[in-house]
Design a protein around this motif. Structure first.
Motif, PDB file in Angstrom:
ATOM      1  N   GLY A 102       0.755  -1.191   0.131  1.00 34.77           N
ATOM      2  CA  GLY A 102      -0.131  -0.068   0.014  1.00 34.77           C
ATOM      3  C   GLY A 102       0.745   1.344  -0.101  1.00 34.77           C
ATOM      4  O   GLY A 102       0.630   2.090  -0.533  1.00 34.77           O
ATOM      5  N   HIS A 103       2.056   1.293   0.696  1.00 30.57           N
ATOM      6  CA  HIS A 103       2.599   2.380   0.828  1.00 30.57           C
ATOM      7  C   HIS A 103       3.539   2.697  -0.426  1.00 30.57           C
ATOM      8  O   HIS A 103       3.802   3.571  -0.987  1.00 30.57           O
ATOM      9  CB  HIS A 103       3.947   2.194   2.115  1.00 30.57           C
ATOM     10  CG  HIS A 103       4.804   3.390   1.832  1.00 30.57           C
ATOM     11  ND1 HIS A 103       4.428   4.211   2.589  1.00 30.57           N
ATOM     12  CD2 HIS A 103       6.043   3.743   1.536  1.00 30.57           C
ATOM     13  CE1 HIS A 103       5.644   5.228   2.717  1.00 30.57           C
ATOM     14  NE2 HIS A 103       6.537   4.701   2.118  1.00 30.57           N
ATOM     15  N   VAL A 104       3.959   1.529  -1.124  1.00 27.55           N
ATOM     16  CA  VAL A 104       4.776   1.611  -2.568  1.00 27.55           C
ATOM     17  C   VAL A 104       3.702   1.856  -3.521  1.00 27.55           C
ATOM     18  O   VAL A 104       4.277   2.792  -4.327  1.00 27.55           O
ATOM     19  CB  VAL A 104       5.591   0.232  -2.540  1.00 27.55           C
ATOM     20  CG1 VAL A 104       6.078   0.304  -3.897  1.00 27.55           C
ATOM     21  CG2 VAL A 104       6.595   0.137  -1.464  1.00 27.55           C
ATOM     22  N   PHE A 105       2.532   1.137  -3.707  1.00 22.59           N
ATOM     23  CA  PHE A 105       1.634   1.362  -4.774  1.00 22.59           C
ATOM     24  C   PHE A 105       0.345   1.848  -4.133  1.00 22.59           C
ATOM     25  O   PHE A 105      -0.631   1.216  -4.053  1.00 22.59           O
ATOM     26  CB  PHE A 105       1.340  -0.022  -5.615  1.00 22.59           C
ATOM     27  CG  PHE A 105       2.774  -0.566  -5.938  1.00 22.59           C
ATOM     28  CD1 PHE A 105       3.476   0.226  -7.072  1.00 22.59           C
ATOM     29  CD2 PHE A 105       3.186  -1.772  -5.196  1.00 22.59           C
ATOM     30  CE1 PHE A 105       4.610  -0.321  -7.374  1.00 22.59           C
ATOM     31  CE2 PHE A 105       4.490  -2.281  -5.858  1.00 22.59           C
ATOM     32  CZ  PHE A 105       5.117  -1.457  -7.050  1.00 22.59           C
ATOM     33  N   PRO A 106       0.267   3.186  -3.503  1.00 26.97           N
ATOM     34  CA  PRO A 106      -0.832   3.602  -2.837  1.00 26.97           C
ATOM     35  C   PRO A 106      -2.231   3.858  -3.878  1.00 26.97           C
ATOM     36  O   PRO A 106      -2.101   4.613  -4.879  1.00 26.97           O
ATOM     37  CB  PRO A 106      -0.514   4.928  -2.399  1.00 26.97           C
ATOM     38  CG  PRO A 106       0.512   5.266  -3.223  1.00 26.97           C
ATOM     39  CD  PRO A 106       1.190   4.163  -3.533  1.00 26.97           C
ATOM     40  N   VAL A 107      -3.174   3.204  -3.457  1.00 30.14           N
ATOM     41  CA  VAL A 107      -4.452   3.437  -4.212  1.00 30.14           C
ATOM     42  C   VAL A 107      -4.942   4.899  -4.354  1.00 30.14           C
ATOM     43  O   VAL A 107      -5.637   5.277  -5.505  1.00 30.14           O
ATOM     44  CB  VAL A 107      -5.549   2.429  -3.669  1.00 30.14           C
ATOM     45  CG1 VAL A 107      -6.148   2.837  -2.312  1.00 30.14           C
ATOM     46  CG2 VAL A 107      -6.670   2.295  -4.500  1.00 30.14           C
TER      47      VAL A 107
END
Length: 217
Positions: A102-107
């Motif tokens: 989530g931190h790296v690829f946050p929606v």
């Protein structure tokens, strides 16, 4: 059945919470700027420190610490309360990887976030403090020697699964099966961190990578 349903919902929550990027939120609130438009364009602690100074960097550090640690601790407590009797550490690793993703690829931010180093460290603190106590000094020692945050992060990422296996199997004498699972999740996190530093690796090859400094540029 209920514990596993709870685990699924907790893992979804872990990703969504991880998607709340502290660097972006802090710089928006304190500086009314988007950190992704400054410096290295990375939405992470080091770029916040370089571009906006110690105050916003400290706020980012504390926010990521709370995001990583509290999320895992709460999820573990909720899963236990739901009646789960299996390996709770594995649940922590699964949720921790999702917080990192989530931190790296946050929606919430078009799937463009940070590199996951700090949040992985805070997640590890909540999952396995003993391994954390070994991996963090590896990061610090490499930072002192090289003055490169990227080199320190990559070294710690590579050490993470190795230290996990050694500490859990040889020091704590946990069963081999769970240890291999935990090591696998640690390896996935480490691989992702190295991948997210691919631009830094290229700059290191070219000799253009920035060295660490407490000074704001």
């Amino acid at each position: 059945m209920l514990p596993y349903i709870v685990i699924v919902f907790c893992c979804i929550a872990a990703y969504l919470i991880g998607s709340c990027n502290s660097a972006i939120i802090v710089t928006k609130l304190l500086k009314h700027e988007d950190i992704r438009e400054f410096g290295s364009k990375n939405a992470g602690l080091t770029n916040v420190l370089r571009c906006f100074g110690k105050g916003p960097a400290l706020a980012t550090l504390v926010s990521d610490l709370l995001k990583g640690c509290l999320t895992i601790l709460v999820i573990k407590a909720v899963v236990k309360a739901a009646g789960f009797t299996g390996d709770i550490m594995t649940v922590g690793y699964i949720a921790g990887l999702l917080v990192m993703l989530g931190h790296v690829f946050p929606v919430w931010y078009g799937f463009k976030g940070g590199k996951g180093v700090l949040v992985t460290a805070t997640v590890l603190l909540a999952i396995d403090p003993l391994t954390f106590a070994v991996v963090i000094p590896v990061f610090i020692i490499m930072l002192v020697i090289t003055k490169y945050v990227s080199v320190s992060s990559i070294t710690a990422a590579v050490a993470y699964p190795i230290v996990t296996f050694v500490m859990q199997y040889f020091i704590r004498h946990l069963e081999l099966g769970p240890v291999l699972v935990h090591t696998g999740f640690a390896a996935l996190s480490g691989i992702l961190i190295v991948y997210m530093h691919r631009a830094n690796i290229q700059r290191l090859k070219e000799g253009t990578e920035n060295k660490f400094s407490f000074s704001k540029k």
